[in-house]
Scaffold this motif. Structure first.
Motif, PDB file in Angstrom:
ATOM      1  N   ARG A  26       0.862  -1.188   0.000  1.00  0.00           N
ATOM      2  CA  ARG A  26       0.000   0.000   0.000  1.00  0.00           C
ATOM      3  C   ARG A  26       0.891   1.227   0.000  1.00  0.00           C
ATOM      4  O   ARG A  26       1.784   1.359   0.835  1.00  0.00           O
ATOM      5  CB  ARG A  26      -0.871   0.026   1.247  1.00  0.00           C
ATOM      6  CG  ARG A  26      -1.880  -1.054   1.322  1.00  0.00           C
ATOM      7  CD  ARG A  26      -2.743  -0.840   2.573  1.00  0.00           C
ATOM      8  NE  ARG A  26      -3.597  -1.973   2.785  1.00  0.00           N
ATOM      9  CZ  ARG A  26      -3.591  -2.714   3.883  1.00  0.00           C
ATOM     10  NH1 ARG A  26      -2.782  -2.432   4.878  1.00  0.00           N
ATOM     11  NH2 ARG A  26      -4.397  -3.724   3.997  1.00  0.00           N
ATOM     12  N   ASP A  27       0.621   2.147  -0.912  1.00  0.00           N
ATOM     13  CA  ASP A  27       1.374   3.400  -0.945  1.00  0.00           C
ATOM     14  C   ASP A  27       1.187   4.196   0.335  1.00  0.00           C
ATOM     15  O   ASP A  27       2.094   4.895   0.773  1.00  0.00           O
ATOM     16  CB  ASP A  27       0.956   4.263  -2.137  1.00  0.00           C
ATOM     17  CG  ASP A  27       1.713   3.899  -3.400  1.00  0.00           C
ATOM     18  OD1 ASP A  27       2.861   3.451  -3.299  1.00  0.00           O
ATOM     19  OD2 ASP A  27       1.137   4.068  -4.482  1.00  0.00           O
ATOM     20  N   SER A  28       0.031   4.074   0.958  1.00  0.00           N
ATOM     21  CA  SER A  28      -0.280   4.891   2.136  1.00  0.00           C
ATOM     22  C   SER A  28       0.602   4.576   3.334  1.00  0.00           C
ATOM     23  O   SER A  28       0.975   5.473   4.087  1.00  0.00           O
ATOM     24  CB  SER A  28      -1.756   4.733   2.523  1.00  0.00           C
ATOM     25  OG  SER A  28      -2.044   3.377   2.785  1.00  0.00           O
ATOM     26  N   ASP A  29       0.963   3.292   3.528  1.00  0.00           N
ATOM     27  CA  ASP A  29       1.779   2.956   4.699  1.00  0.00           C
ATOM     28  C   ASP A  29       3.130   2.332   4.348  1.00  0.00           C
ATOM     29  O   ASP A  29       3.936   2.065   5.233  1.00  0.00           O
ATOM     30  CB  ASP A  29       1.019   2.049   5.662  1.00  0.00           C
ATOM     31  CG  ASP A  29       0.598   0.726   5.045  1.00  0.00           C
ATOM     32  OD1 ASP A  29       1.049   0.391   3.933  1.00  0.00           O
ATOM     33  OD2 ASP A  29      -0.186   0.011   5.692  1.00  0.00           O
ATOM     34  N   LYS A  30       3.357   2.073   3.057  1.00  0.00           N
ATOM     35  CA  LYS A  30       4.621   1.512   2.574  1.00  0.00           C
ATOM     36  C   LYS A  30       4.950   0.160   3.227  1.00  0.00           C
ATOM     37  O   LYS A  30       6.097  -0.131   3.544  1.00  0.00           O
ATOM     38  CB  LYS A  30       5.779   2.492   2.786  1.00  0.00           C
ATOM     39  CG  LYS A  30       5.720   3.707   1.895  1.00  0.00           C
ATOM     40  CD  LYS A  30       5.928   3.290   0.463  1.00  0.00           C
ATOM     41  CE  LYS A  30       6.241   4.506  -0.394  1.00  0.00           C
ATOM     42  NZ  LYS A  30       6.232   4.174  -1.798  1.00  0.00           N
ATOM     43  N   PRO A  41      -6.780  -5.264   2.171  1.00  0.00           N
ATOM     44  CA  PRO A  41      -7.268  -3.919   1.839  1.00  0.00           C
ATOM     45  C   PRO A  41      -8.728  -3.954   1.402  1.00  0.00           C
ATOM     46  O   PRO A  41      -9.225  -4.991   0.967  1.00  0.00           O
ATOM     47  CB  PRO A  41      -6.363  -3.493   0.686  1.00  0.00           C
ATOM     48  CG  PRO A  41      -5.952  -4.777   0.048  1.00  0.00           C
ATOM     49  CD  PRO A  41      -5.867  -5.785   1.161  1.00  0.00           C
ATOM     50  N   CYS A  44      -8.495  -1.577  -4.256  1.00  0.00           N
ATOM     51  CA  CYS A  44      -7.194  -1.759  -4.896  1.00  0.00           C
ATOM     52  C   CYS A  44      -6.586  -0.457  -5.425  1.00  0.00           C
ATOM     53  O   CYS A  44      -5.561  -0.489  -6.083  1.00  0.00           O
ATOM     54  CB  CYS A  44      -7.298  -2.798  -6.005  1.00  0.00           C
ATOM     55  SG  CYS A  44      -8.418  -2.358  -7.332  1.00  0.00           S
ATOM     56  N   ASP A  45      -7.196   0.680  -5.115  1.00  0.00           N
ATOM     57  CA  ASP A  45      -6.697   1.952  -5.638  1.00  0.00           C
ATOM     58  C   ASP A  45      -5.312   2.316  -5.124  1.00  0.00           C
ATOM     59  O   ASP A  45      -4.539   2.964  -5.811  1.00  0.00           O
ATOM     60  CB  ASP A  45      -7.666   3.083  -5.299  1.00  0.00           C
ATOM     61  CG  ASP A  45      -9.014   2.903  -5.962  1.00  0.00           C
ATOM     62  OD1 ASP A  45      -9.077   2.191  -6.983  1.00  0.00           O
ATOM     63  OD2 ASP A  45     -10.000   3.468  -5.454  1.00  0.00           O
ATOM     64  N   ASP A  46      -4.991   1.899  -3.919  1.00  0.00           N
ATOM     65  CA  ASP A  46      -3.753   2.283  -3.252  1.00  0.00           C
ATOM     66  C   ASP A  46      -2.675   1.197  -3.329  1.00  0.00           C
ATOM     67  O   ASP A  46      -1.658   1.292  -2.672  1.00  0.00           O
ATOM     68  CB  ASP A  46      -4.094   2.591  -1.779  1.00  0.00           C
ATOM     69  CG  ASP A  46      -2.954   3.224  -1.013  1.00  0.00           C
ATOM     70  OD1 ASP A  46      -2.160   3.950  -1.625  1.00  0.00           O
ATOM     71  OD2 ASP A  46      -2.857   2.963   0.191  1.00  0.00           O
ATOM     72  N   LEU A  47      -2.899   0.151  -4.142  1.00  0.00           N
ATOM     73  CA  LEU A  47      -1.990  -0.994  -4.137  1.00  0.00           C
ATOM     74  C   LEU A  47      -0.989  -0.967  -5.278  1.00  0.00           C
ATOM     75  O   LEU A  47      -1.271  -0.488  -6.367  1.00  0.00           O
ATOM     76  CB  LEU A  47      -2.782  -2.297  -4.254  1.00  0.00           C
ATOM     77  CG  LEU A  47      -3.766  -2.625  -3.163  1.00  0.00           C
ATOM     78  CD1 LEU A  47      -4.353  -4.007  -3.413  1.00  0.00           C
ATOM     79  CD2 LEU A  47      -3.129  -2.572  -1.799  1.00  0.00           C
ATOM     80  N   LYS A  48       0.170  -1.549  -4.977  1.00  0.00           N
ATOM     81  CA  LYS A  48       1.170  -1.843  -5.998  1.00  0.00           C
ATOM     82  C   LYS A  48       1.485  -3.320  -5.868  1.00  0.00           C
ATOM     83  O   LYS A  48       1.605  -3.840  -4.756  1.00  0.00           O
ATOM     84  CB  LYS A  48       2.444  -1.038  -5.775  1.00  0.00           C
ATOM     85  CG  LYS A  48       2.319   0.409  -6.124  1.00  0.00           C
ATOM     86  CD  LYS A  48       3.665   1.090  -6.060  1.00  0.00           C
ATOM     87  CE  LYS A  48       3.501   2.545  -6.492  1.00  0.00           C
ATOM     88  NZ  LYS A  48       4.755   3.266  -6.425  1.00  0.00           N
TER      89      LYS A  48
END
Length: 82
Positions: A26-30, A41, A44-48
């Protein structure tokens, strides 16, 4: 698993067959996770997605302390013998 839709489905269903095939962060918490992580999650908007844990670490992500994604594939395989 190569396609993002199939990876997202594996996360939603906590698919044990996907363990060890990819990790996601997650970009939000790395933090990066195994697809079998219980802290899934909600979207899936915040996923890599990464093919390996090394790929996630190279992008600045830290390992999840709940699911240990570096060992997830081994843990699923080992559970067959217990």
């Amino acid at each position: 698993m190569s396609n993002e839709n199939s990876r997202w489905l594996a996360i939603e269903t906590c698919d044990g067959k996907a363990a060890g095939t990819f990790v996601y962060g997650r970009d939000s918490d790395k933090i990066y996770h195994s697809p079998i992580c219980r802290t899934r999650p909600t979207n899936c908007d915040d996923l890599k997605f990464f093919d390996t844990p090394d790929g996630a670490r190279q992008q600045g992500f830290r390992v999840c302390d709940d699911c240990y994604p570096d060992q997830a594939g081994w843990l699923v395989g080992a559970s067959r013998w217990v």
